[in-house]
Design a protein around this motif. Structure first.
Motif, mmCIF file in Angstrom:
data_model
loop_
_atom_site.group_PDB
_atom_site.id
_atom_site.type_symbol
_atom_site.label_atom_id
_atom_site.label_comp_id
_atom_site.label_asym_id
_atom_site.label_seq_id
_atom_site.Cartn_x
_atom_site.Cartn_y
_atom_site.Cartn_z
ATOM 1 N N TYR A 552 0.674 7.502 5.772
ATOM 2 C CA TYR A 552 1.369 7.982 6.963
ATOM 3 C C TYR A 552 1.054 9.435 7.278
ATOM 4 O O TYR A 552 1.777 10.078 8.037
ATOM 5 N N SER A 555 0.722 10.001 10.923
ATOM 6 C CA SER A 555 1.878 9.634 11.755
ATOM 7 C C SER A 555 2.863 10.788 11.713
ATOM 8 O O SER A 555 3.516 11.019 10.702
ATOM 9 N N SER A 562 5.380 12.588 7.296
ATOM 10 C CA SER A 562 6.332 11.860 6.477
ATOM 11 C C SER A 562 6.147 12.237 5.012
ATOM 12 O O SER A 562 5.025 12.429 4.542
ATOM 13 N N ILE A 580 9.685 6.225 7.496
ATOM 14 C CA ILE A 580 8.382 5.650 7.851
ATOM 15 C C ILE A 580 8.459 5.128 9.271
ATOM 16 O O ILE A 580 9.535 4.751 9.757
ATOM 17 N N GLY A 585 2.306 2.722 10.878
ATOM 18 C CA GLY A 585 1.453 3.901 10.763
ATOM 19 C C GLY A 585 -0.016 3.551 10.677
ATOM 20 O O GLY A 585 -0.567 2.816 11.511
#
Length: 588
Positions: A552, A555, A562, A580, A585
């Motif tokens: 992630y 993302s 994250s 999450i 992701g």
């Protein structure tokens, strides 16, 4: 901040600061001791001087009082006075001319002391005999003063302020008739000017000390000013506020007159020697500190200059130029350090070759160990055989335990040949795996473990990398439940995050928690520092953190990637959570 301080965190600066610190401590300790001793001596000297001044003033007052008492004794024993009072006591009237003759007698004694304003002579029945006018002793003073004069039996009694003239003081003496068996013949009253009791030492500087005279009621009898109320000075401690300045007070009480002599000395005069001493110590300390700073800087530079040359040679070696340091120094320790470095450079190529060969050997050994691992199918078949055998024997609880363990192993090993998709599961599958793990832990810990899994229905289908929650739960058991006396509780919660499109997974325990240094060390390891070594502390969390960054890392939400978040406090347990994206992701 550390990057800014690094250029100044050198050995020379440390030596310099160390020398300065030690010097400051030594100067402070020595200076405080000298200052304390010298201050005590100066203070004692000032106290002795003030006390001596009070004694001298008391002596001068006693001398003045002695002169007046002697003069009154002589006047009361004068033959004319004795004869007139004897005639009065025998009932023989005293003529006007006889009373007038007292003017010359008493004026003669009055001229001996300029401070005596006048003499007054009264008969035994309190009638005024001299000066020639109407009056009585009871109109001149109180009955209490007359009783004191009678009890004194010829000694002078000091009355205080003259009721008829506040600028004068009164003294009374009962006259004993020598020819009548020392019976009471009358009373002699002396009136003195207050200016007569100027008790200051003319040798002292003006304004240095203030000397006051007060009676028992606190009325000022002598000194600077007249008639003031000095009762506060009589009841005060060692220092008082007088005329807008703090002053040291000394009191001397006279039993003869029942008056109190008050000596006031300004504190600034008593402590002027201490102030000069403080200034001298500060100046000498500043000069000594400056000289020590210069010497410390030169000495630290002399020590660290060869070390800096050796550091430059080491930097060249770090860049691949393995050359010895030819610099020579006269200091034995630095010469030995330089020799050790040159020996290290001479052997570094050999060490690199040996390490390289060891790395190759280790790689071959790990490959053989991997090839010798147990076939997963054999492990599963063996667990199934255990399950059947336990079922046949009626051990249903143990059989369920074996089934749970088999599913746990199968989940961990995954599905081979799935082209990497075996790393992804749904949150529901991950929570089911955590539930199986908690069942096994519950069989091991018994009543010491209490757990709960709460998952919102909408979050069950969200994809997540395998084994993201179980390491966190395992860490909570190892450091939350096992280290706790009594029942431990672990709660796993899966719910929608505050930000739309994200899900939060939280693991909470009621263990002993972590103090600030331990929590900071764990956060450092999560941010890329070394993981804890004791009992695997933080290793599982670091693995989860690395996988979150891997899957992630791209993302972002509000500019934040994250990752694991940890909250903990001593005695309040630990809370670990991460969020999450619902779309998976990087997986999607």
């Amino acid at each position: 901040m550390l990057q800014r301080l690094r250029p100044y965190n050198t050995l020379r600066n440390q030596i310099f600061i160390g020398f300065v610190f030690v010097m400051i401590i030594m100067v402070a300790v020595a200076g405080s001791m000298v200052y304390e001793k010298a201050s005590a001596l100066l203070k004692n000297s000032a106290e002795r001087h003030i006390q001596q001044t009070a004694v001298q003033a008391s002596g001068r007052m006693d001398a003045l009082i002695g002169q007046i008492e002697s003069l009154m004794s002589q006047a009361s024993n004068q033959s004319t006075v004795q004869n007139l009072l004897l005639d009065e006591a025998n009932g023989k009237p005293v003529t006007f001319n006889q009373r007038q003759s007292l003017l010359q007698v008493l004026s003669t004694y009055q001229s001996y002391l300029p401070g005596v304003g006048s003499f007054e002579l009264y008969t035994a029945d309190y009638q005024l005999m001299f000066p020639i006018r109407d009056g009585s002793l009871t109109m001149r003073m109180s009955q209490s003063a007359i009783r004191q004069a009678n009890l004194a039996k010829g000694r002078v009694v000091w009355i205080g302020v003259d009721p008829q003239d506040n600028q004068s003081l009164l003294a009374v003496k009962r006259i004993s008739l020598l020819d009548r068996w020392f019976s009471n013949g009358g009373y002699l009253v002396a009136r003195m000017q207050r200016s007569y009791f100027q008790l200051s030492d003319p040798a002292q500087p003006a304004g240095r000390e203030t000397i006051l005279l007060a009676n028992d009621e606190g009325v000022q009898l002598g000194g600077k000013g007249q008639g003031a109320d000095l009762s506060e000075l009589l009841a005060a401690g060692q220092t008082v506020q007088y005329e807008g300045e703090e002053q040291v007070i000394v009191r001397q009480y006279s039993e003869k007159t029942r008056w109190t002599l008050i000596v006031l000395t300004p504190v600034r005069y008593a402590t002027e020697g201490i102030t000069a001493l403080r200034t001298a110590m500060f100046v000498s300390g500043a000069i000594g500190t400056l000289l020590f700073l210069i010497m410390s800087f030169l000495l630290s530079t002399l020590i660290t200059r060869p070390i800096m040359k050796l550091i430059r040679a080491m930097r060249k070696s770090r860049l691949g130029q393995l050359t010895p340091n030819p610099d020579k120094t006269s200091m034995m320790e630095l010469r030995e350090l330089n020799h050790s470095y040159n020996s290290m450079v001479a052997h570094i190529d050999e060490l690199i070759r040996v390490v390289y060969e060891k790395e190759l050997l280790q790689s071959r050994t790990e490959l053989k160990a991997l090839q010798a691992q147990i076939n997963p199918h054999f492990l599963f078949n063996t667990l199934e055989a255990f399950n059947w055998a336990l079922e046949d024997r009626g051990e249903t609880e143990l059989a369920g335990f074996v089934v749970t363990m088999s599913r746990l192993f199968r989940y961990n090993i995954g599905r081979p040949g799935a082209a990497g998709l075996e790393e992804w599961v749904t949150l529901r599958e991950e929570c089911e795996h955590v539930e199986r793990y908690m069942q096994i832990m519950e069989m091991r810990l018994g009543d010491r473990l209490e757990w709960e899994i709460a998952m919102e229905t909408d979050t069950g289908s969200i994809p997540v990398p395998k084994l993201m929650i179980q390491p966190i739960v395992e860490n909570a058991i190892l450091h939350g439940v096992e280290g706790r006396i009594g029942r431990g509780r672990i709660a796993i919660e899966v719910k929608a995050a505050e930000c739309s499109g994200w899900t939060r997974i939280t693991v909470t325990d009621n263990g002993s928690g972590m103090d600030e240094p331990a929590l900071r060390a764990l956060q450092d390891s999560l941010n890329g520092g070394p993981a804890h070594a004791a009992k695997g502390t933080g290793v599982g969390l670091v693995n989860v953190q690395q996988r979150l960054k891997l899957y992630y890392g791209r993302s972002s939400r509000e500019g934040m990637e994250s990752g694991l978040q940890v909250e903990s406090a001593p005695g309040k347990g630990t809370k670990v959570w991460f969020e999450i994206p619902n779309d998976g992701g990087a997986y999607l």
